[in-house]
Write an enzyme that holds these catalytic residues in place. Structure first.
Site, PDB file in Angstrom:
ATOM      1  CE1 TYR A 103      18.532  33.792 -13.292  1.00 21.42           C
ATOM      2  CE2 TYR A 103      19.240  35.488 -11.759  1.00 21.42           C
ATOM      3  CZ  TYR A 103      18.523  34.333 -12.025  1.00 21.42           C
ATOM      4  OH  TYR A 103      17.799  33.739 -11.024  1.00 21.42           O
ATOM      5  CB  SER A 113       8.292  34.353  -9.430  1.00 21.20           C
ATOM      6  OG  SER A 113       7.282  34.851 -10.278  1.00 21.20           O
ATOM      7  CD  GLU A 171      -6.546  43.028 -17.238  1.00 22.31           C
ATOM      8  OE1 GLU A 171      -7.624  43.224 -16.654  1.00 22.31           O
ATOM      9  OE2 GLU A 171      -5.681  43.907 -17.387  1.00 22.31           O
TER      10      GLU A 171
END
Length: 324
Positions: free
Chosen positions: A61, A230, A242
């Site tokens: 990471y 996630s 969106e």
């Protein structure tokens, strides 16, 4: 003081996990900035404020910088170490020179990786070490030797995997002397194959399933904590992105409606849907935004309040078509 080794109750004490992938700045070799340090501090401290006591890392990471900034915070707050759970992952290697990116579960690489992780985190031990992605060249005897050395030295207390199927876990477990305690998988209201795989038994749609058959059941039977990476699906149902497809738009509208009716946040609804499942899924939230972290804190309560009808309404709406 937490007892050693960690048991299942310790892992699930924090029903939510803060994923630290967003800490440390850019995914390159640029130096850590003062703002990177502040961002990590705000994220960690907000997580603690809302009751999150478990933190998820990986050696890749931001190329190790995520662990480094967490370690810098930990040095200033060393008294809290025994009150939190830190897990990290290893096994993914970046491309270098003419060698492509690859996976490496060799004994020496695992041992070397853990030393680097501990150095960056500034701690003597990891509560949990996960193997990050399946290595086709995995030799379970080597992994077992690495795990045994790490356990005996006190560097790692527990072991798990990420993105593995049931067969891979069974093979590994046959060689190691300590039980695997975690499997981390991508799961969300949008990433539904983990649910669909079971629903599509004896159905033509089952041929399209990409989730490993029997994996969920294997983890439940063997008391292996399933963690969801996630879980907010990049915020597509809670304002982070969106919605594009009709199913996404309908699902986002339903999440918003449920949040308004229940007096909570959209994040809590999305996470609560995951946590309502009997597998006792533990979401690893990836946001570093303090406000969004706070928006997640009601997820445990929402999971307990979510009805079957509400759960199925979100599931079917996200599928975009009725159940068989």
């Amino acid at each position: 003081m937490r007892k050693m080794p960690l048991d299942k109750r310790d892992i699930t004490d924090s029903r939510l996990v803060l994923g630290c992938m967003g800490f440390g700045g850019a995914w390159d070799n640029s130096p850590i900035t003062a703002e990177d340090e502040k961002k990590a501090e705000r994220g960690i401290e907000t997580a603690l404020e809302v009751g999150i006591r478990m933190f998820d890392h990986a050696d890749i990471y931001t190329r190790g910088k995520a662990e480094k900034v967490f370690g810098n915070w930990l040095k200033k707050n060393h008294d809290i170490r025994e009150q939190i759970v830190i897990q990290s992952k290893c096994g993914i290697r970046f491309a270098e020179d003419n060698i492509p990116g690859r996976y490496d579960f060799s004994r020496d690489y695992i041992l070397q990786s853990v030393d680097g992780i501990l150095d960056r985190l500034g701690t003597d031990y990891l509560d949990i070490l996960l193997l990050h992605r399946p290595d086709p060249l995995m030799e379970p005897e080597e992994v077992a030797e690495a795990f045994e050395r790490l356990k005996e030295s006190g560097k790692v207390r527990n072991f798990g995997v990420s993105n593995m199927n049931a067969g891979q876990m069974k093979l590994l477990q046959a060689y190691i002397g300590t039980p695997l305690v975690v499997n981390q998988l991508e799961m969300s209201v949008k990433k539904l194959d983990w649910v669909d795989q079971g629903v599509h038994v004896n159905q033509p749609a089952g041929r399209e399933s990409h989730f490993a058959e029997g994996l969920l059941e294997h983890c439940m039977l063997h008391d292996i904590q399933i963690q969801a990476w996630s879980p907010l699906a990049k915020g597509i149902y809670s304002g982070g992105m969106e919605p594009v497809t009709e199913a996404e738009k309908s699902s986002a509208a339903l999440v918003a409606k449920l949040a308004e009716e229940k007096g909570t946040t959209r994040e809590a609804i999305v996470l609560g849907w995951l946590m309502r499942h009997p597998a006792n899924i533990q979401p690893v939230i990836g946001t570093t935004d303090p406000e969004r972290i706070k928006h997640c804190q009601d997820a445990v309560r929402q999971a307990s309040l979510m009805t079957r009808d509400e759960w199925y309404s979100l599931y079917v709406t996200s599928r975009g078509h009725r159940l068989p």
